[in-house]
Design a protein around this motif. Sequence first.
Motif, PDB file in Angstrom:
ATOM      1  N   ALA A 109      22.288  25.828   4.829  1.00 34.37           N
ATOM      2  CA  ALA A 109      20.822  25.518   4.449  1.00 34.37           C
ATOM      3  C   ALA A 109      20.713  24.969   3.009  1.00 34.37           C
ATOM      4  N   ASP A 110      21.778  25.490   2.231  1.00 28.73           N
ATOM      5  CA  ASP A 110      21.710  24.899   0.805  1.00 28.73           C
ATOM      6  C   ASP A 110      21.787  23.447   0.716  1.00 28.73           C
ATOM      7  N   ASP A 111      22.621  22.838   1.205  1.00 33.54           N
ATOM      8  CA  ASP A 111      22.642  21.479   1.216  1.00 33.54           C
ATOM      9  C   ASP A 111      21.455  20.608   1.760  1.00 33.54           C
ATOM     10  N   TYR A 112      21.118  21.096   2.984  1.00 34.26           N
ATOM     11  CA  TYR A 112      19.835  20.768   3.839  1.00 34.26           C
ATOM     12  C   TYR A 112      18.734  21.419   3.657  1.00 34.26           C
ATOM     13  N   ALA A 113      18.439  21.677   2.341  1.00 34.97           N
ATOM     14  CA  ALA A 113      17.274  22.890   2.350  1.00 34.97           C
ATOM     15  C   ALA A 113      15.829  22.240   2.646  1.00 34.97           C
ATOM     16  N   GLU A 114      15.070  23.023   3.186  1.00 35.79           N
ATOM     17  CA  GLU A 114      13.576  22.613   3.508  1.00 35.79           C
ATOM     18  C   GLU A 114      13.008  22.277   1.945  1.00 35.79           C
ATOM     19  N   ASN A 115      12.092  21.148   2.232  1.00 38.86           N
ATOM     20  CA  ASN A 115      11.415  20.602   1.021  1.00 38.86           C
ATOM     21  C   ASN A 115      10.388  21.558   0.436  1.00 38.86           C
ATOM     22  N   VAL A 116      10.144  21.509  -0.873  1.00 42.63           N
ATOM     23  CA  VAL A 116       9.173  22.212  -1.637  1.00 42.63           C
ATOM     24  C   VAL A 116       8.269  21.104  -1.759  1.00 42.63           C
ATOM     25  N   TRP A 117       6.766  21.579  -1.125  1.00 39.46           N
ATOM     26  CA  TRP A 117       5.646  20.565  -1.324  1.00 39.46           C
ATOM     27  C   TRP A 117       4.722  21.165  -2.254  1.00 39.46           C
ATOM     28  N   PRO A 118       4.321  20.432  -3.594  1.00 36.73           N
ATOM     29  CA  PRO A 118       3.274  20.744  -4.417  1.00 36.73           C
ATOM     30  C   PRO A 118       1.708  20.693  -3.805  1.00 36.73           C
ATOM     31  N   GLU A 119       1.122  21.593  -4.416  1.00 38.97           N
ATOM     32  CA  GLU A 119      -0.282  21.599  -3.931  1.00 38.97           C
ATOM     33  C   GLU A 119      -1.283  20.614  -4.708  1.00 38.97           C
ATOM     34  N   VAL A 120      -0.828  19.360  -4.319  1.00 43.01           N
ATOM     35  CA  VAL A 120      -1.585  18.204  -4.829  1.00 43.01           C
ATOM     36  C   VAL A 120      -1.895  17.377  -3.764  1.00 43.01           C
ATOM     37  N   ALA A 121      -3.149  16.900  -3.542  1.00 43.48           N
ATOM     38  CA  ALA A 121      -3.881  16.203  -2.708  1.00 43.48           C
ATOM     39  C   ALA A 121      -3.384  15.023  -2.212  1.00 43.48           C
ATOM     40  N   GLY A 122      -2.759  14.994  -1.040  1.00 47.88           N
ATOM     41  CA  GLY A 122      -2.285  13.583  -0.639  1.00 47.88           C
ATOM     42  C   GLY A 122      -0.698  13.282  -1.053  1.00 47.88           C
ATOM     43  N   PHE A 123      -0.323  14.370  -1.676  1.00 45.45           N
ATOM     44  CA  PHE A 123       1.101  14.037  -2.339  1.00 45.45           C
ATOM     45  C   PHE A 123       2.204  14.137  -1.060  1.00 45.45           C
ATOM     46  N   ALA A 181       0.999  -1.191  -0.099  1.00 41.77           N
ATOM     47  CA  ALA A 181       0.014  -0.006  -0.295  1.00 41.77           C
ATOM     48  C   ALA A 181       0.866   1.402  -0.142  1.00 41.77           C
ATOM     49  N   VAL A 182       1.943   1.260   0.583  1.00 38.55           N
ATOM     50  CA  VAL A 182       2.869   2.224   0.841  1.00 38.55           C
ATOM     51  C   VAL A 182       3.549   2.667  -0.797  1.00 38.55           C
ATOM     52  N   ILE A 183       3.824   1.474  -1.362  1.00 40.08           N
ATOM     53  CA  ILE A 183       4.505   1.779  -2.797  1.00 40.08           C
ATOM     54  C   ILE A 183       3.560   2.230  -3.571  1.00 40.08           C
ATOM     55  N   ALA A 184       2.075   1.641  -3.708  1.00 39.25           N
ATOM     56  CA  ALA A 184       1.179   2.203  -4.445  1.00 39.25           C
ATOM     57  C   ALA A 184       0.481   3.660  -4.104  1.00 39.25           C
ATOM     58  N   GLY A 185       0.900   4.121  -2.936  1.00 43.37           N
ATOM     59  CA  GLY A 185       0.545   5.316  -2.611  1.00 43.37           C
ATOM     60  C   GLY A 185       1.700   6.245  -3.010  1.00 43.37           C
ATOM     61  N   LEU A 186       2.844   5.749  -3.211  1.00 41.77           N
ATOM     62  CA  LEU A 186       4.104   6.598  -3.887  1.00 41.77           C
ATOM     63  C   LEU A 186       3.618   6.821  -5.450  1.00 41.77           C
ATOM     64  N   ALA A 187       3.362   5.785  -6.024  1.00 39.95           N
ATOM     65  CA  ALA A 187       2.874   5.823  -7.613  1.00 39.95           C
ATOM     66  C   ALA A 187       1.770   6.673  -7.824  1.00 39.95           C
ATOM     67  N   GLU A 188       0.910   6.581  -6.872  1.00 34.49           N
ATOM     68  CA  GLU A 188      -0.286   7.689  -6.953  1.00 34.49           C
ATOM     69  C   GLU A 188       0.177   9.111  -6.891  1.00 34.49           C
ATOM     70  N   ALA A 189       0.911   9.390  -5.981  1.00 35.51           N
ATOM     71  CA  ALA A 189       1.364  10.620  -5.729  1.00 35.51           C
ATOM     72  C   ALA A 189       2.113  11.155  -6.965  1.00 35.51           C
ATOM     73  N   MET A 190       2.917  10.527  -7.538  1.00 41.06           N
ATOM     74  CA  MET A 190       3.900  10.633  -8.730  1.00 41.06           C
ATOM     75  C   MET A 190       3.089  11.053  -9.812  1.00 41.06           C
ATOM     76  N   ASP A 191       2.090   9.990 -10.251  1.00 40.89           N
ATOM     77  CA  ASP A 191       1.121  10.230 -11.291  1.00 40.89           C
ATOM     78  C   ASP A 191       0.413  11.453 -10.858  1.00 40.89           C
ATOM     79  N   ALA A 192      -0.001  11.878  -9.890  1.00 41.67           N
ATOM     80  CA  ALA A 192      -0.847  13.207  -9.714  1.00 41.67           C
ATOM     81  C   ALA A 192       0.040  14.382  -9.826  1.00 41.67           C
ATOM     82  N   PHE A 193       1.171  14.282  -9.577  1.00 38.24           N
ATOM     83  CA  PHE A 193       2.233  15.525  -9.817  1.00 38.24           C
ATOM     84  C   PHE A 193       2.694  15.631 -11.542  1.00 38.24           C
ATOM     85  N   PHE A 194       3.147  14.546 -11.748  1.00 34.56           N
ATOM     86  CA  PHE A 194       3.563  14.540 -13.202  1.00 34.56           C
ATOM     87  C   PHE A 194       2.494  14.970 -14.244  1.00 34.56           C
ATOM     88  N   ALA A 195       1.241  14.675 -13.778  1.00 36.98           N
ATOM     89  CA  ALA A 195       0.262  15.038 -14.670  1.00 36.98           C
ATOM     90  C   ALA A 195       0.154  16.533 -14.696  1.00 36.98           C
TER      91      ALA A 195
END
Length: 351
Positions: free
Chosen positions: A130-144, A54-68
């Motif tokens: 800060a540059d090497d350990y930068a905070e993450n950028v999270w897209p506005e995609v539900a559940g991503f 289920a965790v692997i499936a969730g990753l695939a779903e998140a990737m599909d949603a963003f790259f779409a």
Amino acid sequence: MATESSNFSVPSIDITPYVADGTAEERAAVARAIDDACRTVGFMQILGHGIPDAVIAGLAEAMDAFFALDLETKKTYKTPPKINRGYSPPKSESLSLSLGVESANRMNDFFEAFNVGAARSDYPGVELPADDYAENVWPEVAGFREKVEAYYAEAKRVAETMTVIFADALGLPEGFYDAYTGHSLDVMRMNNYALPPGRIQLDGDLIGMGEHTDYGIVTVLWADQVKGLQVLGTDGSWNDVSPADDALLINLGDVTARWTNDQWMSTLHRVKPPIVDGTIERRRSAAYFHDGDIDALITTMPHLIDDAHPNRYPEPITVGEHIRAKLAGSRAGKRNDTAGAEKDRVLAARG
């Protein structure tokens, strides 16, 4: 240059004894199999890793949603080359430059990616750049974010389990890697290989991802069972590798090659996506890079230096110095002139 070898194979290894409290004998058998794979191939198929479906499936779903998302929307999450986070559009990188090798089709790696990784906030109380350990950028995609973070945590666990096995396989003290990974500069790169609609004019051969070695200690790779990944054999052949059912692909990075005096292999690999009826067959992958602490000094392990194996890396280097040189090549288009043995292998493979 050979394109396929009948002698090439990537071994499948079940690491369940290290995930589920196996006996000492069972663990020793796994460590021996890992040692052999690291010395002869540098890639392996790992079973028994314990990541829920289920965790692997969730990753695939998140990737599909963003790259779409449309390209312009995705570009709003792009970061400067020195920040290894966020979105990388197609044709914005050249992995071969990370090894100091010029390419006729410079900055023409035809994949898009989204990177997340370890941030300063993950290591409170530790002074980190800060540059090497930068905070993450999270897209506005539900559940991503939730789905990606769930897989990231599992991949991190697998990577750390691999270092436990590595220590046993190399005859190192228990906990050896702990001193080098307390604030490990880990990154997970989610890749999408697909051409956009319409005719694409290329200024060279279609390259999904140019030939390269990985940068750090170990890479944990989830990928579709679609051809594209190719691994360089010791005979100079490029060989197709796809994950077996329920398997993750594991390969070593340059830090491990330096540590082990190249007795363990940081193997060259590339992605050449298959073209069907003039269009690329879509392929997805997520590579978790366990790279080590940015200030960790990597020195060749003394017990792996002898008359038959003189020290190939007499000058120690920090993880940070090594990775910055590699990233300057891949993301900023600056040839990595510190590459030595790795560059030679690329040129030899090109014939």
